[in-house]
Design a protein around this motif. Structure first.
Motif, mmCIF file in Angstrom:
data_model
loop_
_atom_site.group_PDB
_atom_site.id
_atom_site.type_symbol
_atom_site.label_atom_id
_atom_site.label_comp_id
_atom_site.label_asym_id
_atom_site.label_seq_id
_atom_site.Cartn_x
_atom_site.Cartn_y
_atom_site.Cartn_z
ATOM 1 N N SER A 79 0.985 -1.417 -0.006
ATOM 2 C CA SER A 79 -0.013 -0.065 -0.020
ATOM 3 C C SER A 79 0.729 1.222 -0.008
ATOM 4 O O SER A 79 0.202 2.367 -0.038
ATOM 5 C CB SER A 79 -0.791 -0.109 1.234
ATOM 6 O OG SER A 79 -2.121 -0.816 0.844
ATOM 7 N N VAL A 80 2.279 1.177 -0.126
ATOM 8 C CA VAL A 80 2.832 2.307 -0.304
ATOM 9 C C VAL A 80 2.457 2.809 -1.540
ATOM 10 O O VAL A 80 2.862 4.216 -1.806
ATOM 11 C CB VAL A 80 4.371 2.295 -0.098
ATOM 12 C CG1 VAL A 80 5.371 3.043 -0.725
ATOM 13 C CG2 VAL A 80 4.739 1.629 1.136
ATOM 14 N N LYS B 201 -0.260 3.549 -2.633
ATOM 15 C CA LYS B 201 -1.571 4.312 -2.276
ATOM 16 C C LYS B 201 -0.960 5.851 -2.525
ATOM 17 O O LYS B 201 -1.605 6.842 -3.142
ATOM 18 C CB LYS B 201 -2.085 4.135 -1.293
ATOM 19 C CG LYS B 201 -3.042 2.822 -1.201
ATOM 20 C CD LYS B 201 -3.755 2.817 -0.171
ATOM 21 C CE LYS B 201 -5.156 1.749 -0.189
ATOM 22 N NZ LYS B 201 -3.987 0.407 -0.219
ATOM 23 N N THR B 202 0.227 6.361 -2.127
ATOM 24 C CA THR B 202 0.822 7.469 -2.098
ATOM 25 C C THR B 202 1.035 7.813 -3.656
ATOM 26 O O THR B 202 0.770 9.171 -3.779
ATOM 27 C CB THR B 202 2.080 7.830 -1.357
ATOM 28 O OG1 THR B 202 1.966 7.052 0.094
ATOM 29 C CG2 THR B 202 2.491 9.156 -1.212
ATOM 30 N N TYR C 139 -10.346 2.122 6.270
ATOM 31 C CA TYR C 139 -9.438 1.822 5.151
ATOM 32 C C TYR C 139 -10.015 0.654 4.261
ATOM 33 O O TYR C 139 -10.362 -0.309 4.744
ATOM 34 C CB TYR C 139 -7.994 1.558 5.733
ATOM 35 C CG TYR C 139 -7.038 1.536 4.997
ATOM 36 C CD1 TYR C 139 -5.908 2.428 4.820
ATOM 37 C CD2 TYR C 139 -6.677 0.135 4.353
ATOM 38 C CE1 TYR C 139 -4.868 2.339 4.356
ATOM 39 C CE2 TYR C 139 -5.441 0.202 3.520
ATOM 40 C CZ TYR C 139 -4.601 1.076 3.452
ATOM 41 O OH TYR C 139 -3.440 1.029 2.555
ATOM 42 N N TYR D 57 9.677 10.082 -1.437
ATOM 43 C CA TYR D 57 9.178 10.731 -0.103
ATOM 44 C C TYR D 57 9.908 12.043 -0.056
ATOM 45 O O TYR D 57 9.024 12.928 0.401
ATOM 46 C CB TYR D 57 8.996 9.891 1.073
ATOM 47 C CG TYR D 57 7.891 8.839 0.643
ATOM 48 C CD1 TYR D 57 6.563 9.339 0.960
ATOM 49 C CD2 TYR D 57 8.119 7.635 0.783
ATOM 50 C CE1 TYR D 57 5.559 8.617 1.010
ATOM 51 C CE2 TYR D 57 6.836 6.818 0.614
ATOM 52 C CZ TYR D 57 5.723 7.203 0.686
ATOM 53 O OH TYR D 57 4.590 6.382 0.636
ATOM 54 N N SER E 143 -7.858 1.716 10.516
ATOM 55 C CA SER E 143 -7.002 1.065 9.944
ATOM 56 C C SER E 143 -7.291 -0.392 9.655
ATOM 57 O O SER E 143 -8.169 -0.861 10.196
ATOM 58 C CB SER E 143 -5.424 0.926 10.332
ATOM 59 O OG SER E 143 -5.392 0.170 11.731
ATOM 60 N N TYR F 177 -5.374 10.107 8.812
ATOM 61 C CA TYR F 177 -4.947 9.659 7.398
ATOM 62 C C TYR F 177 -5.216 10.705 6.380
ATOM 63 O O TYR F 177 -6.152 11.625 6.836
ATOM 64 C CB TYR F 177 -5.574 8.480 7.167
ATOM 65 C CG TYR F 177 -5.167 7.684 5.869
ATOM 66 C CD1 TYR F 177 -4.200 6.958 5.635
ATOM 67 C CD2 TYR F 177 -5.517 8.352 4.548
ATOM 68 C CE1 TYR F 177 -3.752 6.085 4.552
ATOM 69 C CE2 TYR F 177 -5.118 7.606 3.392
ATOM 70 C CZ TYR F 177 -4.284 6.702 3.300
ATOM 71 O OH TYR F 177 -3.606 5.780 2.286
ATOM 72 N N LEU G 220 -1.452 9.507 2.488
ATOM 73 C CA LEU G 220 -0.171 9.890 3.226
ATOM 74 C C LEU G 220 -0.634 10.069 4.434
ATOM 75 O O LEU G 220 -1.728 10.565 4.806
ATOM 76 C CB LEU G 220 0.564 11.121 2.731
ATOM 77 C CG LEU G 220 1.646 11.834 3.094
ATOM 78 C CD1 LEU G 220 3.011 10.759 2.481
ATOM 79 C CD2 LEU G 220 1.957 13.186 2.503
ATOM 80 N N HIS G 221 0.405 9.566 5.414
ATOM 81 C CA HIS G 221 -0.061 9.662 6.939
ATOM 82 C C HIS G 221 1.219 9.983 7.696
ATOM 83 O O HIS G 221 2.113 9.758 7.529
ATOM 84 C CB HIS G 221 -0.958 8.467 7.538
ATOM 85 C CG HIS G 221 -0.055 7.095 7.475
ATOM 86 N ND1 HIS G 221 0.759 6.858 8.272
ATOM 87 C CD2 HIS G 221 -0.020 6.160 6.624
ATOM 88 C CE1 HIS G 221 1.549 5.765 8.133
ATOM 89 N NE2 HIS G 221 0.831 5.305 6.940
ATOM 90 N N HIS H 203 3.978 6.124 4.377
ATOM 91 C CA HIS H 203 2.961 4.964 4.375
ATOM 92 C C HIS H 203 3.745 3.637 4.337
ATOM 93 O O HIS H 203 4.901 3.421 4.092
ATOM 94 C CB HIS H 203 2.351 5.109 3.010
ATOM 95 C CG HIS H 203 0.917 4.629 2.955
ATOM 96 N ND1 HIS H 203 0.610 3.383 2.896
ATOM 97 C CD2 HIS H 203 -0.199 5.350 2.417
ATOM 98 C CE1 HIS H 203 -0.740 3.317 3.069
ATOM 99 N NE2 HIS H 203 -1.266 4.655 2.745
#
Length: 367
Positions: free
Chosen positions: A57-58, A60-61, A164, A255, A280, A288, A292-293, A303
């Motif tokens: 899920s990295v 997702k960024t 999520y 990042y 989550s 969230y 990004l969180h 993430h």
């Protein structure tokens, strides 16, 4: 803080039970890279810090950043209902109420499709009532994202607060395809991956990860014993939500540039850092933003991600002074207690210690 302490913390993760772990920490122009353990438990082939890895899920960024790029071009409205763009996928009242922003920050109320796509996981989040059988049954299944979305949209709504859900990000993939006229993966590659100059970050073209990479060992809370390798897998089950392949070096670069306002505009970055409270996948309340969180504190943003057998966490300090990325080739090592909750495991503490050290070290020495 010298690289010996980071080496020791990395080794501790391996000794705690992870077959292989590798990481990179950057502080200014100084870089530490480390690896401990094996990429293949059968042959003893060692892991290395340059290995390519399924980062879960990295992804997702990256997808959220691609959507924000289209917002900047006027093709997408953050607060426009998704039904305006994709009325067939989210029909009726929900299509008129759920906005693009609500998909990106998981406040849409759309359920997770995974327990419907993987029958043996139907009881999720009741972990004790799940079984890992579907992982093998669907290793080579080519899922249609529209069908997966229909499962999530057709399931009972969840929340509030936000929950999520990968359904949100499959919809964002369809949205990117709709406004660009191409595949979401092409848009994300062009507008985010290439823009960041990432050389080892790609969406999978098939079921294999190009060399060099590690095998990925899934335990599913002790129900797979010994852990089984799922590094060969058709990732259409998550697509633009979690299928990306990258390296710890590429993630740190990404990042760093994102938090510097060089991937999306400073205004878009400010939107990404506006957080809401959501639940989550582990059932915890977290802050969230838009893909990004905050990690531990609002000084670091990034993430985490998991796939079958693998995990990743990457984050950067907002002032640009430090970045870290950690990858492991095992997942769901915790066994369940009598109430069905994951029991604490030494790996958890060792990983937390490595993360704290990566975030706090003032000086790192080149290797």
């Amino acid at each position: 803080m010298d690289f010996g302490q980071l080496d020791a913390a990395l080794d501790a993760v391996h000794r705690a039970g992870v077959p292989g772990v590798f990481a990179e920490v950057r502080a200014g122009d100084q870089v530490w890279r480390g690896a401990a353990g094996v990429a293949d438990t059968g042959t003893g082939r060692p892991v290395s810090a340059g290995m390519r890895h399924r980062v879960g899920s990295v992804t997702k960024t990256f997808t959220a950043a691609a959507v924000l790029r289209q917002v900047e071009r006027g093709r997408i409205g953050l607060d426009t209902p998704i039904g305006h763009y994709l009325p067939k996928l989210v029909p009726g009242e929900r299509g008129r109420v759920i906005t693009v922003r609500m998909l990106i920050d998981h406040t849409s109320g759309l359920a997770e499709y995974l327990p419907y796509a993987y029958p043996s996981l139907k009881a999720f989040p009741d972990l004790a009532a799940t079984r890992p059988d579907s992982l093998d049954e669907h290793r080579f299944t080519r899922f249609d994202p529209v069908e997966l979305i229909a499962m999530g949209v057709g399931a009972p709504a969840v929340g509030p607060p936000g929950v999520y859900s990968n359904t949100n990000y499959l919809l964002l993939g369809q949205l990117l395809g709709h406004v660009t006229g191409g595949r979401a993966e092409e848009c994300i590659t062009r507008d985010v991956i290439d823009r960041a100059g990432l050389r080892d970050t790609t969406f999978p073209a098939g079921t294999h990860v190009e060399e060099p990479h590690s095998k990925l060992y899934e335990s599913w809370f002790g129900m797979i014993d010994p852990p089984r390798d799922y590094s060969v897998f058709d990732m259409s089950w998550v697509g633009p939500a979690a299928s990306l392949i990258s390296t710890v070096s590429d993630l740190n670069r990404f990042y760093e540039l994102l938090l510097a306002g060089e991937i999306v505009s400073p205004a878009s970055l400010a939107e990404m850092r506006r957080t809401v409270r959501i639940v989550s996948q582990e059932g915890k309340l977290i802050d969230y933003g838009l893909g990004l969180h905050p990690v531990e504190s609002t000084e670091f943003w990034g993430h985490g991600g998991t796939v079958w057998g693998g995990g990743t966490l990457a984050a950067a300090r907002a002032d640009g002074t430090r970045q870290f990325a950690i990858a492991v080739n095992a997942q769901r090592w915790n066994r369940l207690d009598e109430s069905g909750r994951p029991q604490p495991h030494p790996i958890d503490g060792a990983l937390a210690a490595l993360q704290r050290l990566a975030m706090s070290c003032d000086t790192v020495t080149n290797r």
